[in-house]
Write a protein that holds these residues in place. Structure first.
Motif, PDB file in Angstrom:
ATOM      1  N   ARG A  27      28.032 -34.220  22.709  1.00 31.49           N
ATOM      2  CA  ARG A  27      28.212 -33.963  21.287  1.00 31.49           C
ATOM      3  C   ARG A  27      28.584 -32.497  21.029  1.00 31.49           C
ATOM      4  N   LYS A  28      27.897 -31.589  21.718  1.00 35.25           N
ATOM      5  CA  LYS A  28      28.188 -30.165  21.491  1.00 35.25           C
ATOM      6  C   LYS A  28      29.611 -29.805  21.909  1.00 35.25           C
ATOM      7  N   PHE A  29      30.064 -30.387  23.010  1.00 37.65           N
ATOM      8  CA  PHE A  29      31.446 -30.091  23.423  1.00 37.65           C
ATOM      9  C   PHE A  29      32.447 -30.701  22.450  1.00 37.65           C
ATOM     10  N   LYS A  30      32.111 -31.893  21.946  1.00 37.40           N
ATOM     11  CA  LYS A  30      33.001 -32.540  20.981  1.00 37.40           C
ATOM     12  C   LYS A  30      33.188 -31.655  19.751  1.00 37.40           C
ATOM     13  N   ARG A  31      32.097 -30.977  19.372  1.00 40.21           N
ATOM     14  CA  ARG A  31      32.144 -30.128  18.172  1.00 40.21           C
ATOM     15  C   ARG A  31      32.590 -28.701  18.438  1.00 40.21           C
ATOM     16  N   ALA A  32      32.870 -28.393  19.680  1.00 36.07           N
ATOM     17  CA  ALA A  32      33.228 -27.009  20.013  1.00 36.07           C
ATOM     18  C   ALA A  32      34.438 -26.560  19.189  1.00 36.07           C
ATOM     19  N   VAL A  33      34.381 -25.325  18.745  1.00 37.14           N
ATOM     20  CA  VAL A  33      35.467 -24.778  17.911  1.00 37.14           C
ATOM     21  C   VAL A  33      36.710 -24.521  18.769  1.00 37.14           C
ATOM     22  N   THR A  34      37.835 -25.067  18.310  1.00 43.39           N
ATOM     23  CA  THR A  34      39.104 -24.813  19.001  1.00 43.39           C
ATOM     24  C   THR A  34      40.147 -24.435  17.950  1.00 43.39           C
ATOM     25  N   ASP A  35      41.411 -24.367  18.380  1.00 43.64           N
ATOM     26  CA  ASP A  35      42.468 -24.015  17.421  1.00 43.64           C
ATOM     27  C   ASP A  35      43.121 -25.291  16.889  1.00 43.64           C
ATOM     28  N   SER A  36      44.148 -25.137  16.056  1.00 44.62           N
ATOM     29  CA  SER A  36      44.730 -26.323  15.423  1.00 44.62           C
ATOM     30  C   SER A  36      45.929 -26.866  16.212  1.00 44.62           C
ATOM     31  N   ASP A  37      46.224 -26.210  17.314  1.00 47.75           N
ATOM     32  CA  ASP A  37      47.271 -26.690  18.213  1.00 47.75           C
ATOM     33  C   ASP A  37      46.725 -27.942  18.935  1.00 47.75           C
ATOM     34  N   THR A  38      47.513 -28.552  19.802  1.00 45.22           N
ATOM     35  CA  THR A  38      46.978 -29.716  20.524  1.00 45.22           C
ATOM     36  C   THR A  38      47.087 -29.560  22.030  1.00 45.22           C
ATOM     37  N   GLN A  39      47.695 -28.454  22.460  1.00 49.45           N
ATOM     38  CA  GLN A  39      47.968 -28.312  23.884  1.00 49.45           C
ATOM     39  C   GLN A  39      46.836 -27.651  24.655  1.00 49.45           C
ATOM     40  N   VAL A  40      46.428 -28.272  25.739  1.00 50.50           N
ATOM     41  CA  VAL A  40      45.427 -27.655  26.606  1.00 50.50           C
ATOM     42  C   VAL A  40      46.149 -26.615  27.470  1.00 50.50           C
ATOM     43  N   ARG A  41      46.078 -25.366  27.007  1.00 54.85           N
ATOM     44  CA  ARG A  41      46.808 -24.290  27.681  1.00 54.85           C
ATOM     45  C   ARG A  41      45.908 -23.059  27.718  1.00 54.85           C
ATOM     46  N   TYR A  42      45.931 -22.349  28.868  1.00 61.29           N
ATOM     47  CA  TYR A  42      45.040 -21.203  29.023  1.00 61.29           C
ATOM     48  C   TYR A  42      45.665 -19.961  28.414  1.00 61.29           C
ATOM     49  N   ASP A  43      45.043 -19.462  27.347  1.00 59.06           N
ATOM     50  CA  ASP A  43      45.558 -18.293  26.644  1.00 59.06           C
ATOM     51  C   ASP A  43      44.378 -17.697  25.867  1.00 59.06           C
ATOM     52  N   VAL A  44      43.702 -16.758  26.518  1.00 66.79           N
ATOM     53  CA  VAL A  44      42.440 -16.254  25.959  1.00 66.79           C
ATOM     54  C   VAL A  44      42.649 -15.622  24.580  1.00 66.79           C
ATOM     55  N   LYS A  45      43.796 -14.973  24.384  1.00 68.97           N
ATOM     56  CA  LYS A  45      44.044 -14.308  23.102  1.00 68.97           C
ATOM     57  C   LYS A  45      44.297 -15.301  21.987  1.00 68.97           C
ATOM     58  N   GLU A  46      45.264 -16.193  22.215  1.00 74.76           N
ATOM     59  CA  GLU A  46      45.695 -17.116  21.151  1.00 74.76           C
ATOM     60  C   GLU A  46      44.806 -18.346  21.056  1.00 74.76           C
ATOM     61  N   LYS A  47      44.237 -18.756  22.187  1.00 73.93           N
ATOM     62  CA  LYS A  47      43.458 -19.999  22.203  1.00 73.93           C
ATOM     63  C   LYS A  47      42.113 -19.772  22.887  1.00 73.93           C
ATOM     64  N   PRO A  48      41.260 -18.896  22.286  1.00 70.88           N
ATOM     65  CA  PRO A  48      40.001 -18.542  22.965  1.00 70.88           C
ATOM     66  C   PRO A  48      39.057 -19.735  23.144  1.00 70.88           C
ATOM     67  N   GLY A  49      39.032 -20.642  22.180  1.00 68.25           N
ATOM     68  CA  GLY A  49      38.125 -21.786  22.275  1.00 68.25           C
ATOM     69  C   GLY A  49      38.497 -22.691  23.433  1.00 68.25           C
ATOM     70  N   ILE A  50      39.751 -23.092  23.476  1.00 67.55           N
ATOM     71  CA  ILE A  50      40.217 -23.971  24.556  1.00 67.55           C
ATOM     72  C   ILE A  50      40.113 -23.260  25.903  1.00 67.55           C
ATOM     73  N   SER A  51      40.428 -21.973  25.913  1.00 70.12           N
ATOM     74  CA  SER A  51      40.357 -21.240  27.181  1.00 70.12           C
ATOM     75  C   SER A  51      38.919 -21.184  27.701  1.00 70.12           C
ATOM     76  N   ASN A  52      37.974 -21.024  26.788  1.00 71.50           N
ATOM     77  CA  ASN A  52      36.566 -21.034  27.204  1.00 71.50           C
ATOM     78  C   ASN A  52      36.193 -22.394  27.811  1.00 71.50           C
ATOM     79  N   LEU A  53      36.623 -23.475  27.156  1.00 71.87           N
ATOM     80  CA  LEU A  53      36.331 -24.813  27.701  1.00 71.87           C
ATOM     81  C   LEU A  53      37.001 -24.995  29.059  1.00 71.87           C
TER      82      LEU A  53
END
Ligand code: TRP
Length: 335
Positions: free
Chosen positions: A220-246
């Motif tokens: 549940r916590k991962f499901k609710r994790a804050v991410t960006d509004s893009d849809t691509q799983v791409r590593y980019d700490v600056k632009e996509k810190p949430g997804i990059s952390n995951l």
């Protein structure tokens, strides 16, 4: 003759609930270190007193932290894991070192300033001299290396300064410790604010995965994790810190690198990716949680290993303390 192993010292405070950040950043890696080092790991319960604790809860928590060290795979026969407060040398050396530490040095400690502003109703002297107790912990065991997170590097720096000052006055009494530079784990960020580190003192329980969270809670916590509004799983700490952390977490758990993860989840939405991370983390923690449940109430076993390790810690640290007392001119106790 067998080469003497170098000495490694670390520990955690028995405050708050440990998080996935503590596990991936420290605990998980500690169990591999005894191949190369002689390891000491303290349950730093004296340090926890700098903040008010509920006595009954605190007692349980300290004991649980010890059990967790064992559950995480630290073999208490091969590592010295013990309670700081059971070994009297820590408090004694800490006092002596207080007299070799300048207020000007302590005034520079950023963690003190931080904590003082958070606990403005209880800015006690222990909070201020906290780094001196930490120096005593490390120097008592003549540690060569200390694995610590970034937030503790300043304390390690002052430990080195105190050791060098003392050695300068009295000859080589202390080994001057270095930060451990081997592979340390991932720097895990908050699930709710990926600009901040995942912290056991975060007020929002959804920001952290606690080591005792069950699988459903983790998912549940991962499901609710804050991410960006893009849809691509791409590593980019600056632009996509949430997804990059995951991705960092997923990589730390599965051993996959960022490129592999990007291709594994190419064209799949965030939902599936988050579910995979949740599954992986739940699977990682399950064996440790099971082991913890097995041993946490095994009083006889825990008492036995605690007793043996406390004694070892005392024996080793007392050698240093005796030397220090002699050097500064304290008289011997009459036997
Ligand atoms: N201050 C450390 C922390 O909060 C815990 C600690 C106390 C420690 N004494 C230590 C860590 C000695 C390493 C070595 O994380």
């Amino acid at each position: 003759m067998e080469d003497k192993k170098k000495i490694l010292y670390s520990g955690m405070q028995a405050t708050g609930n440990l998080t996935l950040g503590n596990y991936l950043g420290a605990l998980r890696n500690w169990k591999t270190l005894n191949e190369e080092y002689e390891c000491f790991f303290g349950v730093m319960d004296f340090h926890s007193l700098t903040v008010r604790q509920n006595p009954a809860e605190f007692r349980q928590r300290a004991r649980n932290l010890f059990a967790l060290y064992v559950a995480a795979g630290l073999d208490p026969e091969k590592n010295c894991i013990y309670f700081q407060s059971h070994v009297s040398t820590h408090a004694e050396l800490s006092w002596i070192l207080n007299c070799y530490t300048y207020m000007g040095e302590l005034n520079r400690m950023t963690q003190f300033k931080d904590k003082a502003s958070k606990h403005s109703d209880n800015i006690n002297a222990g909070l201020y001299t906290y780094p001196v107790l930490m120096a005593a912990d490390i120097l008592l065991y003549q540690a060569d290396v200390v694995p610590v997170g970034k937030d503790q590097l300043q304390h390690l720096e002052i430990t080195r300064d105190i050791a060098q000052r003392f050695n300068g006055l009295y000859g080589d009494v202390f080994t001057v410790p270095k930060p451990y530079t081997g592979k340390i784990g991932a720097g895990v960020k908050s699930l709710q604010n990926p600009e901040k580190k995942m912290s056991k003192s975060d007020e929002n329980p959804n920001a952290s995965i606690y080591l005792m969270d069950d699988a459903d809670t983790i998912r549940r916590k991962f499901k609710r994790a804050v991410t960006d509004s893009d849809t691509q799983v791409r590593y980019d700490v600056k632009e996509k810190p949430g997804i990059s952390n995951l991705m960092d977490i997923y990589g730390a758990v599965t051993g996959k690198d960022m490129k592999d993860i990007e291709s594994e989840f190419a064209g799949v939405g965030y939902g599936d990716f988050k579910a995979a991370v949740g599954e992986a983390v739940a699977g990682l923690l399950a064996p440790m949680q099971e082991r913890f449940e097995e041993i946490k109430n095994d009083k006889e076993y825990l008492d036995r290993v605690i007793g043996a390790n406390d004694e070892k810690a005392f024996y080793v640290s007392n050698k240093t303390l005796r030397k220090v007392k002699k050097k500064v001119g304290l008289t011997d106790r009459i036997k």
